[in-house]
Write a protein that holds these residues in place. Sequence first.
Motif, PDB file in Angstrom:
ATOM      1  N   PHE A 147      11.879  -5.845  -0.502  1.00 58.04           N
ATOM      2  CA  PHE A 147      11.320  -5.542   0.814  1.00 58.04           C
ATOM      3  C   PHE A 147      10.022  -4.753   0.669  1.00 58.04           C
ATOM      4  CE2 PHE A 147      10.812  -2.890   4.555  1.00 58.04           C
ATOM      5  CZ  PHE A 147      11.136  -3.723   5.612  1.00 58.04           C
ATOM      6  N   ILE A 148      10.040  -3.729  -0.174  1.00 58.91           N
ATOM      7  CA  ILE A 148       8.863  -2.888  -0.394  1.00 58.91           C
ATOM      8  C   ILE A 148       7.702  -3.724  -0.925  1.00 58.91           C
ATOM      9  CG2 ILE A 148       7.948  -1.081  -1.906  1.00 58.91           C
ATOM     10  CD1 ILE A 148      10.651   0.363  -1.559  1.00 58.91           C
ATOM     11  N   ASP A 149       7.994  -4.616  -1.872  1.00 58.67           N
ATOM     12  CA  ASP A 149       6.943  -5.452  -2.454  1.00 58.67           C
ATOM     13  C   ASP A 149       6.408  -6.461  -1.440  1.00 58.67           C
ATOM     14  OD1 ASP A 149       7.331  -4.130  -4.840  1.00 58.67           O
ATOM     15  OD2 ASP A 149       8.622  -5.682  -5.699  1.00 58.67           O
ATOM     16  N   PHE A 150       7.302  -7.094  -0.701  1.00 61.65           N
ATOM     17  CA  PHE A 150       6.891  -8.154   0.218  1.00 61.65           C
ATOM     18  C   PHE A 150       6.046  -7.601   1.361  1.00 61.65           C
ATOM     19  CE2 PHE A 150       7.578 -11.112   3.787  1.00 61.65           C
ATOM     20  CZ  PHE A 150       7.200 -12.309   3.186  1.00 61.65           C
ATOM     21  N   TYR A 151       6.441  -6.449   1.908  1.00 56.57           N
ATOM     22  CA  TYR A 151       5.726  -5.886   3.046  1.00 56.57           C
ATOM     23  C   TYR A 151       4.660  -4.867   2.651  1.00 56.57           C
ATOM     24  CZ  TYR A 151       8.957  -8.371   6.026  1.00 56.57           C
ATOM     25  OH  TYR A 151       9.668  -9.374   6.642  1.00 56.57           O
ATOM     26  N   GLY A 152       4.521  -4.631   1.346  1.00 55.52           N
ATOM     27  CA  GLY A 152       3.461  -3.741   0.888  1.00 55.52           C
ATOM     28  C   GLY A 152       3.601  -2.319   1.392  1.00 55.52           C
ATOM     29  N   ILE A 153       4.823  -1.783   1.325  1.00 56.25           N
ATOM     30  CA  ILE A 153       5.042  -0.411   1.785  1.00 56.25           C
ATOM     31  C   ILE A 153       4.248   0.543   0.885  1.00 56.25           C
ATOM     32  CG2 ILE A 153       6.757   1.352   2.290  1.00 56.25           C
ATOM     33  CD1 ILE A 153       6.990  -1.213   3.979  1.00 56.25           C
ATOM     34  N   PRO A 154       3.314   1.302   1.428  1.00 57.82           N
ATOM     35  CA  PRO A 154       2.450   2.144   0.590  1.00 57.82           C
ATOM     36  C   PRO A 154       3.216   3.309  -0.032  1.00 57.82           C
ATOM     37  CG  PRO A 154       2.039   2.561   2.914  1.00 57.82           C
ATOM     38  CD  PRO A 154       2.967   1.389   2.861  1.00 57.82           C
ATOM     39  N   SER A 155       2.686   3.812  -1.109  1.00 55.09           N
ATOM     40  CA  SER A 155       3.345   4.903  -1.830  1.00 55.09           C
ATOM     41  C   SER A 155       3.500   6.140  -0.961  1.00 55.09           C
ATOM     42  CB  SER A 155       2.557   5.255  -3.100  1.00 55.09           C
ATOM     43  OG  SER A 155       1.225   5.637  -2.771  1.00 55.09           O
ATOM     44  N   SER A 156       2.580   6.338  -0.018  1.00 55.10           N
ATOM     45  CA  SER A 156       2.683   7.500   0.867  1.00 55.10           C
ATOM     46  C   SER A 156       3.956   7.453   1.700  1.00 55.10           C
ATOM     47  CB  SER A 156       1.462   7.569   1.785  1.00 55.10           C
ATOM     48  OG  SER A 156       1.354   6.383   2.566  1.00 55.10           O
ATOM     49  N   LEU A 157       4.459   6.251   2.002  1.00 58.41           N
ATOM     50  CA  LEU A 157       5.720   6.116   2.729  1.00 58.41           C
ATOM     51  C   LEU A 157       6.913   6.087   1.781  1.00 58.41           C
ATOM     52  CD1 LEU A 157       5.065   3.549   5.614  1.00 58.41           C
ATOM     53  CD2 LEU A 157       4.991   6.037   5.671  1.00 58.41           C
ATOM     54  N   ARG A 158       6.762   5.447   0.637  1.00 53.92           N
ATOM     55  CA  ARG A 158       7.887   5.332  -0.304  1.00 53.92           C
ATOM     56  C   ARG A 158       8.369   6.691  -0.777  1.00 53.92           C
ATOM     57  NH1 ARG A 158       4.531   1.349  -2.743  1.00 53.92           N
ATOM     58  NH2 ARG A 158       4.366   2.612  -4.641  1.00 53.92           N
TER      59      ARG A 158
END
Length: 291
Positions: A147-158
């Motif tokens: 999910f993180i990879d597909f939607y490009g969740i930025p490191s600031s959110l991760r």
Amino acid sequence: MTRKSQAHEFERDPKHIAIDVYAERCEQQFRGLLSRDPSETEVQEFLEKHPWLVPGHRTPTGTSGHYPLHCILIAQPRLPGREVFIPDFMWIATHSGAWYPTLVEIERPEKRIFNKDGTPSADFTKARNQLAQWRAWFNDPANIQQFIDFYGIPSSLRQRTRHLHMILIYGRQSEFEQCPTLVARRGSLLPGHDEELMSYDRIDHDIALPDAIAVTAVGQGKFRALWVPTTFATGAFLAERLLHIGGLSEAIGRNPEIPIDRKDFLNRRIIYWKEWAASSRTTEFHTGHRE
């Protein structure tokens, strides 16, 4: 050079529609749609054109001063990995300490929650089970990474805490108006801390979200615009998101309510703000004037 020190040129377009005027028109059109017993597809298409009506962009723990990720409403969002039923919409809501994948499921407005004997209907039970399926999907760490990879969740959110939030939009208040017993039963149908039941009568526009864009996800943190609302504006405040969204010019062109000269202005300014955002090394800018 950081964005705070980077100069930019601001233009004011007189053809920009007043938000309060459009909000009143939008509300009237939505209530008119509901009065005609629309299909789920008709409702889906209307909400794609008016993202500010879709609940869930704010975090469930209280009013957030943050936009959802890229200020986009993701239509028919894929849950990569093990195949599951696809939600109708998704916001990725945020606040300073957490981020919320917020899945929104809609059903045909005239569907009833209860049978005549007061038990949940088969249609409602099926919809409720979809939420349970999504919860199980998000409990798998392998799915979360995809999910993180597909939607490009930025490191600031991760780096923040992740919480699932699910909203089921189902039925009308008229089903319960004359039956207090059903009102009480309805309140216990979605008891989970991560799920919420909402009737169509509770839907309202959010005046703080006139620039939300309906998109579809294409993977690796990239999106394609489906619809740009009539209230859409450009500026430094959300310029960074333009680097992640393709097809904006085509989506603007599909909206017949945007005057031709306004479309030309927006397309020209989108090019400018993309170049401005690409030259900056900071994250999404959340304040500034709207053009």
